[in-house]
Design a protein around this motif. Sequence first.
Motif, PDB file in Angstrom:
ATOM      1  N   PRO A  81      12.602  20.153 -14.583  1.00 17.08           N
ATOM      2  CA  PRO A  81      11.562  19.145 -14.635  1.00 17.08           C
ATOM      3  C   PRO A  81      10.979  18.768 -13.575  1.00 17.08           C
ATOM      4  O   PRO A  81      12.100  18.484 -12.614  1.00 17.08           O
ATOM      5  N   VAL A  82       9.964  18.488 -13.474  1.00 19.93           N
ATOM      6  CA  VAL A  82       9.413  17.640 -12.230  1.00 19.93           C
ATOM      7  C   VAL A  82       8.710  16.366 -12.747  1.00 19.93           C
ATOM      8  O   VAL A  82       7.938  16.376 -13.723  1.00 19.93           O
ATOM      9  N   TRP A  83       8.974  15.228 -12.227  1.00 21.21           N
ATOM     10  CA  TRP A  83       8.425  13.822 -12.558  1.00 21.21           C
ATOM     11  C   TRP A  83       7.501  13.448 -11.634  1.00 21.21           C
ATOM     12  O   TRP A  83       7.669  13.646 -10.316  1.00 21.21           O
ATOM     13  N   LYS A  84       6.147  13.349 -12.052  1.00 18.11           N
ATOM     14  CA  LYS A  84       5.061  12.701 -11.229  1.00 18.11           C
ATOM     15  C   LYS A  84       5.322  11.252 -11.184  1.00 18.11           C
ATOM     16  O   LYS A  84       5.534  10.609 -12.182  1.00 18.11           O
ATOM     17  N   VAL A  85       5.230  10.719  -9.980  1.00 15.05           N
ATOM     18  CA  VAL A  85       5.173   9.416  -9.704  1.00 15.05           C
ATOM     19  C   VAL A  85       3.949   9.000  -8.970  1.00 15.05           C
ATOM     20  O   VAL A  85       3.322   9.346  -8.389  1.00 15.05           O
ATOM     21  N   ASP A  86       3.653   7.682  -9.277  1.00 11.96           N
ATOM     22  CA  ASP A  86       2.624   6.931  -8.924  1.00 11.96           C
ATOM     23  C   ASP A  86       3.338   6.270  -7.367  1.00 11.96           C
ATOM     24  O   ASP A  86       4.315   5.530  -7.665  1.00 11.96           O
ATOM     25  N   VAL A  87       2.574   6.490  -6.310  1.00 12.84           N
ATOM     26  CA  VAL A  87       3.051   5.629  -5.207  1.00 12.84           C
ATOM     27  C   VAL A  87       2.634   4.522  -4.828  1.00 12.84           C
ATOM     28  O   VAL A  87       1.402   4.248  -4.991  1.00 12.84           O
ATOM     29  N   GLU A  88       3.363   3.139  -4.749  1.00 13.12           N
ATOM     30  CA  GLU A  88       3.027   2.081  -4.520  1.00 13.12           C
ATOM     31  C   GLU A  88       3.548   1.490  -3.319  1.00 13.12           C
ATOM     32  O   GLU A  88       4.628   1.459  -3.157  1.00 13.12           O
ATOM     33  N   GLU A  89       2.535   0.998  -2.500  1.00 10.37           N
ATOM     34  CA  GLU A  89       3.007   0.215  -1.211  1.00 10.37           C
ATOM     35  C   GLU A  89       3.620  -1.023  -1.483  1.00 10.37           C
ATOM     36  O   GLU A  89       2.858  -1.783  -2.052  1.00 10.37           O
ATOM     37  N   VAL A  90       4.630  -1.597  -0.961  1.00 10.71           N
ATOM     38  CA  VAL A  90       5.462  -2.841  -1.260  1.00 10.71           C
ATOM     39  C   VAL A  90       5.508  -3.340   0.130  1.00 10.71           C
ATOM     40  O   VAL A  90       5.612  -2.890   0.987  1.00 10.71           O
ATOM     41  N   GLU A  91       5.662  -4.930   0.075  1.00 12.35           N
ATOM     42  CA  GLU A  91       6.227  -5.480   1.280  1.00 12.35           C
ATOM     43  C   GLU A  91       7.835  -5.332   1.407  1.00 12.35           C
ATOM     44  O   GLU A  91       8.193  -5.481   2.475  1.00 12.35           O
ATOM     45  N   GLU A  92       8.411  -5.480   0.079  1.00  5.18           N
ATOM     46  CA  GLU A  92       9.711  -5.461   0.359  1.00  5.18           C
ATOM     47  C   GLU A  92      10.502  -4.575  -0.913  1.00  5.18           C
ATOM     48  O   GLU A  92       9.663  -4.374  -1.780  1.00  5.18           O
ATOM     49  N   LEU A  93      11.528  -4.158  -0.642  1.00  6.16           N
ATOM     50  CA  LEU A  93      12.282  -3.294  -1.838  1.00  6.16           C
ATOM     51  C   LEU A  93      13.497  -4.241  -2.367  1.00  6.16           C
ATOM     52  O   LEU A  93      13.934  -5.192  -1.821  1.00  6.16           O
ATOM     53  N   SER A  94      13.767  -3.953  -3.340  1.00  3.05           N
ATOM     54  CA  SER A  94      14.930  -4.573  -4.210  1.00  3.05           C
ATOM     55  C   SER A  94      16.202  -4.477  -3.392  1.00  3.05           C
ATOM     56  O   SER A  94      16.405  -3.426  -2.696  1.00  3.05           O
ATOM     57  N   GLU A  95      17.260  -5.255  -3.733  1.00  2.00           N
ATOM     58  CA  GLU A  95      18.614  -5.211  -2.923  1.00  2.00           C
ATOM     59  C   GLU A  95      19.110  -4.054  -3.708  1.00  2.00           C
ATOM     60  O   GLU A  95      19.332  -3.825  -4.945  1.00  2.00           O
ATOM     61  N   ALA A  96      19.974  -3.259  -2.893  1.00  2.00           N
ATOM     62  CA  ALA A  96      21.208  -2.345  -3.459  1.00  2.00           C
ATOM     63  C   ALA A  96      22.251  -2.401  -2.735  1.00  2.00           C
ATOM     64  O   ALA A  96      22.329  -3.073  -1.564  1.00  2.00           O
ATOM     65  N   LEU A  97      23.455  -2.171  -3.621  1.00  2.00           N
ATOM     66  CA  LEU A  97      24.777  -2.279  -3.081  1.00  2.00           C
ATOM     67  C   LEU A  97      24.820  -1.563  -1.613  1.00  2.00           C
ATOM     68  O   LEU A  97      25.465  -2.151  -0.710  1.00  2.00           O
ATOM     69  N   ARG A  98      24.280  -0.343  -1.687  1.00  2.00           N
ATOM     70  CA  ARG A  98      24.612   0.702  -0.247  1.00  2.00           C
ATOM     71  C   ARG A  98      23.660  -0.153   0.813  1.00  2.00           C
ATOM     72  O   ARG A  98      23.875   0.199   2.111  1.00  2.00           O
ATOM     73  N   GLY A  99      22.321  -0.496   0.182  1.00  3.79           N
ATOM     74  CA  GLY A  99      21.395  -0.969   1.436  1.00  3.79           C
ATOM     75  C   GLY A  99      20.973   0.110   2.262  1.00  3.79           C
ATOM     76  O   GLY A  99      20.557   1.069   1.820  1.00  3.79           O
ATOM     77  N   ASP A 100      21.031  -0.273   3.624  1.00  2.00           N
ATOM     78  CA  ASP A 100      20.625   0.762   4.695  1.00  2.00           C
ATOM     79  C   ASP A 100      21.620   1.485   5.385  1.00  2.00           C
ATOM     80  O   ASP A 100      21.389   2.209   6.251  1.00  2.00           O
ATOM     81  N   LYS A 101      22.784   1.647   4.677  1.00  2.00           N
ATOM     82  CA  LYS A 101      24.092   2.452   5.346  1.00  2.00           C
ATOM     83  C   LYS A 101      23.665   3.984   4.981  1.00  2.00           C
ATOM     84  O   LYS A 101      23.429   4.245   4.067  1.00  2.00           O
ATOM     85  N   GLY A 102      23.500   4.598   5.978  1.00  2.00           N
ATOM     86  CA  GLY A 102      22.936   6.030   6.235  1.00  2.00           C
ATOM     87  C   GLY A 102      24.073   6.852   6.166  1.00  2.00           C
ATOM     88  O   GLY A 102      25.395   6.787   5.728  1.00  2.00           O
ATOM     89  N   PHE A 103      23.864   8.009   6.887  1.00  2.00           N
ATOM     90  CA  PHE A 103      24.895   9.156   7.329  1.00  2.00           C
ATOM     91  C   PHE A 103      26.092   8.756   7.404  1.00  2.00           C
ATOM     92  O   PHE A 103      26.460   8.041   8.378  1.00  2.00           O
ATOM     93  N   GLY A 104      27.033   9.191   6.763  1.00  2.00           N
ATOM     94  CA  GLY A 104      28.602   8.834   7.129  1.00  2.00           C
ATOM     95  C   GLY A 104      29.147   7.434   6.464  1.00  2.00           C
ATOM     96  O   GLY A 104      30.178   6.966   7.140  1.00  2.00           O
ATOM     97  N   SER A 105      28.271   6.899   5.779  1.00  2.00           N
ATOM     98  CA  SER A 105      28.413   5.531   5.497  1.00  2.00           C
ATOM     99  C   SER A 105      29.831   5.411   4.465  1.00  2.00           C
ATOM    100  O   SER A 105      30.254   4.351   4.210  1.00  2.00           O
ATOM    101  N   THR A 106      30.083   6.511   3.806  1.00  6.43           N
ATOM    102  CA  THR A 106      31.163   6.497   2.713  1.00  6.43           C
ATOM    103  C   THR A 106      32.254   7.185   3.349  1.00  6.43           C
ATOM    104  O   THR A 106      33.575   7.363   2.784  1.00  6.43           O
ATOM    105  N   GLY A 107      32.365   7.527   4.694  1.00  2.00           N
ATOM    106  CA  GLY A 107      33.475   7.917   5.411  1.00  2.00           C
ATOM    107  C   GLY A 107      33.066   9.396   5.734  1.00  2.00           C
ATOM    108  O   GLY A 107      32.225   9.945   5.265  1.00  2.00           O
ATOM    109  N   VAL A 108      34.208  10.132   6.424  1.00  2.00           N
ATOM    110  CA  VAL A 108      33.856  11.227   7.050  1.00  2.00           C
ATOM    111  C   VAL A 108      34.928  12.218   6.424  1.00  2.00           C
ATOM    112  O   VAL A 108      36.275  11.831   6.300  1.00  2.00           O
TER     113      VAL A 108
END
Length: 145
Positions: free
Chosen positions: A118-145
């Motif tokens: 299935p494909v969910w269609k979403v409405d795109v909304e530009e915002v000034e801020e995003l909600s906080e998340a535990l992972r945050g902005d930790k990207g590639f390799g953030s959980t170990g190698v």
Amino acid sequence: MNEFKLKVKRIHEDAILPNYAHYNDAGLDLYSIEEKVINPTESALIRTGIKIELPFQTEAQIRPRSGLALKNGITVLNTPGTIDEGYRGEIGIILINHGKEVFKVEKGMKIAQMVVKPVWKVDVEEVEELSEALRGDKGFGSTGV
């Protein structure tokens, strides 16, 4: 009986309809209608001889076959490839040879699998801020190698 129908049109006499190898499989097997040699490090577009009409609000994902990957280093180049609901052209599979040996695609060979999702269609909304998340902005390799 399933309420979703995948409509398939054969456009080549050697085309094999997509099918599930086992009742509980997620992916439908897709088959080659041609013979083609793929040298190591090279890719090739393999024809299936079919066109499809997907159920409403679905997509088809084209995925590699694990046996071809393990035994021969053959995989789908743009995995998962996406077939959009509105596409009506022939299904072609881009295979790449990551192996060390020449690989020959045979006519009638299972070359990939197709999973309809299935494909969910979403409405795109530009915002000034995003909600906080535990992972945050930790990207590639953030959980170990």
